[in-house]
Design a protein around this motif. Structure first.
Motif, PDB file in Angstrom:
ATOM      1  N   GLN A 123       0.810  -1.208   0.000  1.00 29.59           N
ATOM      2  CA  GLN A 123       0.000   0.000   0.000  1.00 29.59           C
ATOM      3  C   GLN A 123       0.848   1.265   0.000  1.00 29.59           C
ATOM      4  O   GLN A 123       1.815   1.383   0.751  1.00 29.59           O
ATOM      5  CB  GLN A 123      -0.913   0.010   1.226  1.00 29.59           C
ATOM      6  CG  GLN A 123      -2.092  -0.950   1.130  1.00 29.59           C
ATOM      7  CD  GLN A 123      -2.871  -0.967   2.428  1.00 29.59           C
ATOM      8  OE1 GLN A 123      -2.423  -1.535   3.416  1.00 29.59           O
ATOM      9  NE2 GLN A 123      -4.049  -0.356   2.427  1.00 29.59           N
ATOM     10  N   ASN A 124       0.459   2.180  -0.889  1.00 26.67           N
ATOM     11  CA  ASN A 124       1.080   3.496  -1.012  1.00 26.67           C
ATOM     12  C   ASN A 124       2.498   3.455  -1.576  1.00 26.67           C
ATOM     13  O   ASN A 124       3.194   4.476  -1.583  1.00 26.67           O
ATOM     14  CB  ASN A 124       1.060   4.236   0.329  1.00 26.67           C
ATOM     15  CG  ASN A 124      -0.363   4.427   0.838  1.00 26.67           C
ATOM     16  OD1 ASN A 124      -1.250   4.805   0.080  1.00 26.67           O
ATOM     17  ND2 ASN A 124      -0.583   4.145   2.119  1.00 26.67           N
ATOM     18  N   GLU A 149      -3.136   2.951 -16.314  1.00 25.31           N
ATOM     19  CA  GLU A 149      -3.193   2.628 -14.884  1.00 25.31           C
ATOM     20  C   GLU A 149      -4.526   3.035 -14.265  1.00 25.31           C
ATOM     21  O   GLU A 149      -4.636   3.191 -13.049  1.00 25.31           O
ATOM     22  CB  GLU A 149      -2.054   3.337 -14.149  1.00 25.31           C
ATOM     23  CG  GLU A 149      -0.673   2.989 -14.670  1.00 25.31           C
ATOM     24  CD  GLU A 149       0.429   3.759 -13.945  1.00 25.31           C
ATOM     25  OE1 GLU A 149       0.215   4.175 -12.791  1.00 25.31           O
ATOM     26  OE2 GLU A 149       1.501   3.946 -14.550  1.00 25.31           O
ATOM     27  N   SER A 150      -5.548   3.173 -15.096  1.00 26.47           N
ATOM     28  CA  SER A 150      -6.830   3.669 -14.600  1.00 26.47           C
ATOM     29  C   SER A 150      -7.462   2.749 -13.569  1.00 26.47           C
ATOM     30  O   SER A 150      -8.231   3.183 -12.714  1.00 26.47           O
ATOM     31  CB  SER A 150      -7.793   3.878 -15.771  1.00 26.47           C
ATOM     32  OG  SER A 150      -7.975   2.671 -16.505  1.00 26.47           O
ATOM     33  N   GLU A 151      -7.139   1.439 -13.634  1.00 23.42           N
ATOM     34  CA  GLU A 151      -7.719   0.495 -12.673  1.00 23.42           C
ATOM     35  C   GLU A 151      -6.892   0.396 -11.396  1.00 23.42           C
ATOM     36  O   GLU A 151      -7.351  -0.164 -10.399  1.00 23.42           O
ATOM     37  CB  GLU A 151      -7.817  -0.894 -13.302  1.00 23.42           C
ATOM     38  CG  GLU A 151      -8.778  -1.000 -14.476  1.00 23.42           C
ATOM     39  CD  GLU A 151      -8.882  -2.425 -14.986  1.00 23.42           C
ATOM     40  OE1 GLU A 151      -8.321  -3.328 -14.330  1.00 23.42           O
ATOM     41  OE2 GLU A 151      -9.521  -2.632 -16.028  1.00 23.42           O
ATOM     42  N   ASP A 153      -5.113   1.215  -7.954  1.00 26.53           N
ATOM     43  CA  ASP A 153      -5.266   2.063  -6.771  1.00 26.53           C
ATOM     44  C   ASP A 153      -4.280   1.572  -5.715  1.00 26.53           C
ATOM     45  O   ASP A 153      -4.527   0.580  -5.014  1.00 26.53           O
ATOM     46  CB  ASP A 153      -6.694   2.002  -6.234  1.00 26.53           C
ATOM     47  CG  ASP A 153      -6.934   3.002  -5.099  1.00 26.53           C
ATOM     48  OD1 ASP A 153      -5.947   3.560  -4.574  1.00 26.53           O
ATOM     49  OD2 ASP A 153      -8.104   3.204  -4.733  1.00 26.53           O
ATOM     50  N   SER A 155      -3.534   2.685  -2.952  1.00 22.12           N
ATOM     51  CA  SER A 155      -3.933   2.895  -1.566  1.00 22.12           C
ATOM     52  C   SER A 155      -4.768   1.743  -1.023  1.00 22.12           C
ATOM     53  O   SER A 155      -5.012   1.652   0.174  1.00 22.12           O
ATOM     54  CB  SER A 155      -4.729   4.199  -1.433  1.00 22.12           C
ATOM     55  OG  SER A 155      -5.977   4.102  -2.106  1.00 22.12           O
ATOM     56  N   LYS A 156      -5.213   0.855  -1.933  1.00 22.79           N
ATOM     57  CA  LYS A 156      -6.071  -0.252  -1.517  1.00 22.79           C
ATOM     58  C   LYS A 156      -5.454  -1.584  -1.924  1.00 22.79           C
ATOM     59  O   LYS A 156      -4.876  -1.705  -3.003  1.00 22.79           O
ATOM     60  CB  LYS A 156      -7.453  -0.112  -2.160  1.00 22.79           C
ATOM     61  CG  LYS A 156      -8.224   1.122  -1.721  1.00 22.79           C
ATOM     62  CD  LYS A 156      -9.582   1.178  -2.412  1.00 22.79           C
ATOM     63  CE  LYS A 156     -10.353   2.419  -1.993  1.00 22.79           C
ATOM     64  NZ  LYS A 156     -11.674   2.501  -2.669  1.00 22.79           N
ATOM     65  N   TYR A 160      -4.607  -5.969  -9.490  1.00 30.62           N
ATOM     66  CA  TYR A 160      -4.940  -5.038 -10.565  1.00 30.62           C
ATOM     67  C   TYR A 160      -4.216  -5.435 -11.856  1.00 30.62           C
ATOM     68  O   TYR A 160      -3.246  -6.195 -11.830  1.00 30.62           O
ATOM     69  CB  TYR A 160      -4.542  -3.613 -10.184  1.00 30.62           C
ATOM     70  CG  TYR A 160      -5.160  -3.111  -8.901  1.00 30.62           C
ATOM     71  CD1 TYR A 160      -6.402  -2.502  -8.906  1.00 30.62           C
ATOM     72  CD2 TYR A 160      -4.490  -3.244  -7.681  1.00 30.62           C
ATOM     73  CE1 TYR A 160      -6.977  -2.021  -7.729  1.00 30.62           C
ATOM     74  CE2 TYR A 160      -5.049  -2.783  -6.493  1.00 30.62           C
ATOM     75  CZ  TYR A 160      -6.292  -2.172  -6.526  1.00 30.62           C
ATOM     76  OH  TYR A 160      -6.852  -1.713  -5.364  1.00 30.62           O
TER      77      TYR A 160
END
Length: 364
Positions: A123-124, A149-151, A153, A155-156, A160
């Protein structure tokens, strides 16, 4: 009747001979009338960029005729474009100049090469798309690779997909994708909470926890030593532990199994240890660990440990071996070899470790 037939046959033969001579004459005239350049055939008008070709291979000449290229240096098969070849055609007696067009084209898409099929981050963390892909093209041009990289995230947690695409100047396009696994970043408190939550399961009633916040470490070990051997006024004890380190990112597990001899002269740690069963064996030299626990009988085995697993492959192999029958722990000191054949009670305890490790792996 026969005379009439013979005369007709002679007339036919004369007529056939006359026509044959005319046919040969016409062929001869046509052959003589062919232009010199008509005796050269262009086999290819288009080639793929990057092709290693000789210009002469692009043409076919009739016997006695040859073709020469006056501006061969201007032709570049590695560069897309339309080239005019200035040629001289000769039969040794006569020369004719003629220009031909050869097109260098690109029909092949760029080549994308993923350095990894799957990348694991926490994460992050920063995902640098360029660091996981190489791109080349037969045209030799530098191709820009686009990453969708639209999918993603960071932070979660989750799995992906990042899509890559590259298009050359001729419009040829290639696509590929990389899987990005985003795992949870654990703090020490989160790690401690996770371990205690798992150990609440009654399947782990033989396992205990030791905490060391200074090292961001949780040690899961047996509440009691494995069954020990007692002979010659000495105790031969074995234990097993999993150390879990949280560095605000990943859980780093280290699996230890230890052998310890205790006698009137004090503690003796093994120089090496072997774990074997019907499923195979693993051997290692002694490993020391720098952890500041109280030096009591309860914690003594942590001062020097017989076997350390740092690699997942070793851990997987270890889990397989301790799941076999006739499990033995064999340690060697400078005095003697200590052998411990695990009892049914030992195996139940060790099986809990195996299950715990495989469960904690799901969070890594």
């Amino acid at each position: 009747m026969n005379k009439l037939y013979t005369m007709d046959l002679k007339k036919v033969m004369k007529k056939f001979l006359f026509l044959s001579l005319i046919f040969i004459y016409v062929i001869f005239l046509n052959g003589c009338s062919l232009k010199l350049e008509d005796k050269v055939t262009q086999l290819k008008t288009e080639i793929e960029v990057g092709s290693n070709v000789n210009l002469s291979d692009l043409f076919s000449c009739e016997e006695g005729v040859s073709i020469g290229f006056n501006n061969a240096d201007s032709f570049n098969s590695n560069k897309i474009g339309s080239y005019t070849l200035e040629t001289t055609i000769t039969n040794g007696k006569k020369d004719v100049k003629k220009n031909y067009i050869v097109k260098v084209s690109d029909h092949e898409p760029p080549e994308l090469s993923l350095k990894e099929q799957t990348v694991t981050l926490y994460q992050n963390d920063e995902f640098n798309s360029d660091s996981y892909i190489d791109c080349s093209d037969n045209s030799g041009e530098k191709i820009k690779v686009d990453a969708d990289e639209s999918e993603l995230d960071m932070s979660k947690t989750g799995v992906y997909t990042v899509q890559y695409s590259a298009t050359d100047s001729s419009g040829n396009c290639s696509r590929d994708a990389i899987k990005v696994i985003v795992k949870k970043a654990y703090t020490y408190k989160e790690l401690k909470s996770l371990v205690k939550k798992i150990l609440k399961n009654s399947d782990y009633d033989k396992l205990g926890v030791m905490e060391n916040e200074a090292y961001d470490m949780i040690a899961v070990n047996l509440k009691k030593f494995l069954d020990y051997d007692e002979s010659n006024d000495s105790l031969y004890m074995y234990n097993i532990a999993v150390f879990l380190y949280a560095d605000n990112k990943e859980i780093t597990p280290k699996f230890y199994i230890s052998a310890l001899e205790y006698s009137n002269s004090g503690y003796t740690q093994p120089d090496s240890i072997e774990i074997k069963s019907s499923k195979g064996k693993i051997f290692s030299h002694q490993t020391s660990v720098d952890i500041d626990f109280d030096y009591t009988i309860k914690y003594a085995f942590f001062s020097n440990l017989g076997y350390t697993f740092d690699q997942k492959d070793d851990l997987t192999k270890f889990c397989d071996i301790i799941n076999g029958s006739n499990l033995q722990l064999i340690s060697k000191t400078n005095r003697e070899t200590l052998k411990h054949k695990c009892s049914k009670s030992d195996m139940k305890k060790i099986e809990q470790f195996r299950k715990f490790y495989l469960e904690i792996l799901e969070y890594m």
